[in-house]
Design a protein around this motif. Structure first.
Motif, short mmCIF file in Angstrom:
data_model
loop_
_atom_site.label_atom_id
_atom_site.label_comp_id
_atom_site.label_asym_id
_atom_site.label_seq_id
_atom_site.Cartn_x
_atom_site.Cartn_y
_atom_site.Cartn_z
N ASN A 59 -5.93 17.44 -18.53
CA ASN A 59 -6.70 16.44 -19.26
C ASN A 59 -5.81 15.51 -20.07
O ASN A 59 -6.28 14.52 -20.62
CB ASN A 59 -7.71 17.12 -20.19
N ASP A 60 -4.50 15.86 -20.16
CA ASP A 60 -3.55 14.99 -20.86
C ASP A 60 -2.17 15.20 -20.26
O ASP A 60 -1.48 16.17 -20.58
CB ASP A 60 -3.55 15.28 -22.36
N MET A 61 -1.77 14.30 -19.41
CA MET A 61 -0.52 14.45 -18.68
C MET A 61 0.68 14.56 -19.59
O MET A 61 1.63 15.32 -19.32
CB MET A 61 -0.34 13.24 -17.73
N VAL A 75 0.64 6.36 -17.46
CA VAL A 75 0.00 6.50 -18.77
C VAL A 75 0.17 5.21 -19.57
O VAL A 75 -0.80 4.65 -20.11
CB VAL A 75 0.59 7.69 -19.55
N ASP A 76 1.42 4.72 -19.63
CA ASP A 76 1.71 3.54 -20.45
C ASP A 76 1.04 2.27 -19.94
O ASP A 76 0.48 1.50 -20.72
CB ASP A 76 3.23 3.32 -20.51
N THR A 82 -5.73 11.90 -17.25
CA THR A 82 -6.39 13.04 -16.62
C THR A 82 -6.13 13.03 -15.11
O THR A 82 -6.31 12.01 -14.45
CB THR A 82 -7.91 12.97 -16.88
N TRP A 83 -5.73 14.19 -14.57
CA TRP A 83 -5.40 14.28 -13.15
C TRP A 83 -6.04 15.49 -12.50
O TRP A 83 -6.16 16.55 -13.10
CB TRP A 83 -3.88 14.38 -12.96
N GLY A 101 -6.92 10.28 -10.51
CA GLY A 101 -6.60 10.07 -11.92
C GLY A 101 -7.66 9.30 -12.68
O GLY A 101 -8.31 8.40 -12.13
N ARG A 102 -7.84 9.70 -13.96
CA ARG A 102 -8.79 9.03 -14.85
C ARG A 102 -8.16 8.82 -16.22
O ARG A 102 -7.06 9.29 -16.50
CB ARG A 102 -10.06 9.86 -15.02
N GLY A 103 -8.91 8.12 -17.09
CA GLY A 103 -8.45 7.88 -18.45
C GLY A 103 -8.57 9.13 -19.31
O GLY A 103 -9.13 10.15 -18.90
#
Length: 381
Positions: A59-61, A75-76, A82-83, A101-103
């Motif tokens: 939920n947070d790479m 990410v940047d 999220t993957w 992938g999502r936000g």
């Protein structure tokens, strides 16, 4: 079916330790990372899990232990934290991964993961079937090329057998005939004819020896290989001219060697034979040219260097442009030689991966023999 900001498929090559993006899709963006890339860019821990036929998710790479430069960029630049990564398995072997992938805070549900795995399974089958099909097409092409080569070799062998039997029989017929005449002249004590009989027999024997020597040389091309090396064509042309000097001088031929000849890569000994044969061929077919000239040079067609040996001799009719490179082909049977020289040149050039051809505006217009030698080092050879 499964909303996400990014979807991609990655293929793994464990032999080469590489990963390659098969495809990737963004919301409004179409950017693929440079591939192939090192396998660890896909995360070795993730790959280990995928090999067990288990999905990987986060939920947070940025909080994971393995974060690659590609992960940071996603990410940047795109806010993808999220993957969900699912294995592409074929007959129990991991061949790649399906990545969604999502936000931040947009977790994947168990139902979405199950649906994604079904898609991944179908994708794995499709990918492997495509690979097998492509491999089959390559094999079929190679087989067709091999069959074509075998057919060409068989045709050449048939021609070789016929011409060898014909051209080698001629000196034998001459020897046998003049032995009979010698026997007759000896019985009749015709001293004036006996010497002529000996000369004709010796000449026929020399002709047969020349034929056998040239045939042996032709058979060795491609089998006895000298180590390839960088070859300065200016120096090589000078050596070839020195070896051909007697014939060149006997016909008062001027040979000009361009100082701009390239450096090539190949079998130095064989390439010198090419130039020697082309020089001698030009000299033999000068005709009654009062100011015979042979030029050895090079030109660039934008794709490759073309080396040429140009003369102002009798020239060649277009219908013979291909035929002259065949075994035992002599357009003028009264010209010295066995008819093997240009066939030998062609085989040497083709063994180097190059090609050879002749250019001429017709009879009395001279001839230009052109050939190319690709750099085997650039082709991995």
């Amino acid at each position: 079916m499964i909303p996400c900001a990014r979807a991609s498929a990655t293929l793994f090559d464990f032999d080469q330790n590489e990963a390659t993006f098969l495809a990737a899709d963004f919301d409004g963006m179409e950017t693929l990372a440079d591939t192939p890339m090192p396998l660890d860019e896909s995360g070795l821990d993730i790959i280990a899990l995928l090999k067990q036929n288990k999905p990987w998710f986060t939920n947070d790479m940025l909080k994971e232990t393995e974060v690659t430069e590609l992960d940071k960029r996603l990410v940047d630049e795109y806010g993808i934290h999220t993957w969900l990564t699912l294995p592409l398995l074929y007959q129990g072997q991991l061949i790649g991964a399906l990545n969604l992938g999502r936000g931040i805070g947009e977790s994947f549900t168990a139902a979405e993961a199950a649906t994604a795995q079904d898609i991944a399974n179908q994708l794995a089958i499709t990918v492997q079937q495509t690979r097998l099909y492509e491999a089959l097409q390559v094999e079929l092409t190679e087989r067709q090329n091999l069959i074509a080569q075998l057919e060409a070799n068989n045709a050449e062998l048939e021609r070789f057998t016929y011409t060898v039997s014909h051209d080698l029989r001629n000196p034998l017929v001459t020897i046998k005939g003049f032995l009979g005449m010698l026997n007759k002249d000896l019985k009749e004590n015709r001293q004036d004819k006996i010497q002529i009989d000996f000369q004709r027999i010796a000449g026929a024997a020399d002709k047969m020896d020349e034929l056998l020597t040239d045939l042996l040389e032709l058979s060795r091309v491609g089998r006895i290989v000298h180590p390839p090396e960088e070859v300065d064509l200016v120096k090589l042309a000078q050596e070839a001219l020195e070896n051909s000097d007697a014939r060149v001088r006997s016909k008062n031929v001027t040979v000009n060697i361009s100082p701009n000849l390239p450096i090539i890569y190949g079998d130095r000994v064989r390439l010198r034979e090419v130039l020697e044969n082309l020089i001698i061929n030009s000299v033999k077919y000068m005709g009654d040219q009062p100011a015979p000239i042979v030029e050895i040079g090079a030109r660039d067609n934008g794709k490759e260097q073309i080396i040429f040996v140009k003369d102002n001799g009798i020239g060649i009719e277009e219908k013979y442009n291909t035929r002259i490179f065949a075994l035992f082909e002599k357009l003028n049977p009264n010209i010295e030689g066995t008819g093997i020289g240009l066939a030998l040149v062609k085989r040497i050039i083709e063994t180097h991966g190059g090609k050879i051809w002749v250019e001429s505006d017709g009879l009395g217009k001279g001839s230009t023999f052109c050939f190319t030698i690709p750099d085997g080092r650039k082709q991995g050879g």
